[in-house]
Design an enzyme around this catalytic site. Sequence first.
Site, mmCIF file in Angstrom:
data_model
loop_
_atom_site.group_PDB
_atom_site.id
_atom_site.type_symbol
_atom_site.label_atom_id
_atom_site.label_comp_id
_atom_site.label_asym_id
_atom_site.label_seq_id
_atom_site.Cartn_x
_atom_site.Cartn_y
_atom_site.Cartn_z
ATOM 1 N N GLY A 92 0.830 -1.195 0.000
ATOM 2 C CA GLY A 92 0.000 0.000 0.000
ATOM 3 C C GLY A 92 0.864 1.244 0.000
ATOM 4 C CB CYS A 93 0.286 4.659 -1.274
ATOM 5 S SG CYS A 93 -1.438 4.884 -0.788
ATOM 6 C CE1 TYR A 94 -1.940 8.188 3.400
ATOM 7 C CE2 TYR A 94 -3.716 6.588 3.226
ATOM 8 C CZ TYR A 94 -3.284 7.894 3.187
ATOM 9 O OH TYR A 94 -4.172 8.910 2.931
#
Length: 306
Positions: free
Chosen positions: A119-121
């Site tokens: 995921g990006c976060y």
Amino acid sequence: MPAPTLFIDGEAGTTGLEIREKLADVPGIEVRSIDPALRKDPAARRDMMASVDLVVLCLPDAAAKESVALASELGADAPKILDASTAYRVDPAWTYGFAEMAPGQAQAIAGAARVSNPGCYPTGAIALLRPLVEAGLVPRDFPVTINAVSGYSGGGRQMIEAYEAGTAPAFELYGLTLEHKHVPEVQGYSGLSRRPIFVPSVGNFRQGMLVSVPLHLDALPGAPKAAELEAALSAYYPQGGLVSVLPTAGETRIEPQALNGTDALELRVFANEAMRHALLVARLDNLGKGASGAAVQNIRLMLGLA
């Protein structure tokens, strides 16, 4: 030798379109597409999967699981799978697709049949925390808080449409049940035994991301200086790679969009030694190293093109 073949299941979505666009710059890969009228036809999708070396899943979690089940029906003829959803990110049977996360991780991705794209976060949070946890500077049971802001392109179709129509707010916190689906991923791969508090937010810009972790230095074992945290991060990531550790050089502000259009990930340690406070900050493009850029990196590794 024929070019390796790839099928993007869900290529019409934001991540799928970005991956397709980025693959145009990667020689030696044949991308195959299914007839749009058959995109939801299980038999047609299974036949397509049987004809390629790698399938990239850009689908919601439930649909991604259905696609994996279809591929599994092919037995020994099943292709490799790279899943961009959250469905398998903490599944021990899948290899986590953050190549810089640990020594040997890129090689593990290259040899894996099933890889979960990060995921990006979590990419930003894990990059900041894992080296410090492994170095013993941040205890595994330390109460960590993670704050982050992303461009609206990471929020799915409804959020994108609302921002582009001008009906969304300029800024908002969300995930205020404190049960965001990225938390298990962050906790597991950063090495924390205590569940971190994660507070995401979205701003009125299309892409770009900042992830930050505030720390009371005197609450850490041995009361380290911020320079020790920066040194540990610098020692963990080889120079010249996609992940870089940068000095703050007197900066007192940082904006989230400077890396848009790149696959870079920048890490910084801001500090006020007089107050014994530090702030770890990761900056990345949520559609670059945070999504499609990471996917293309993993595609290259899985197909032996890296």
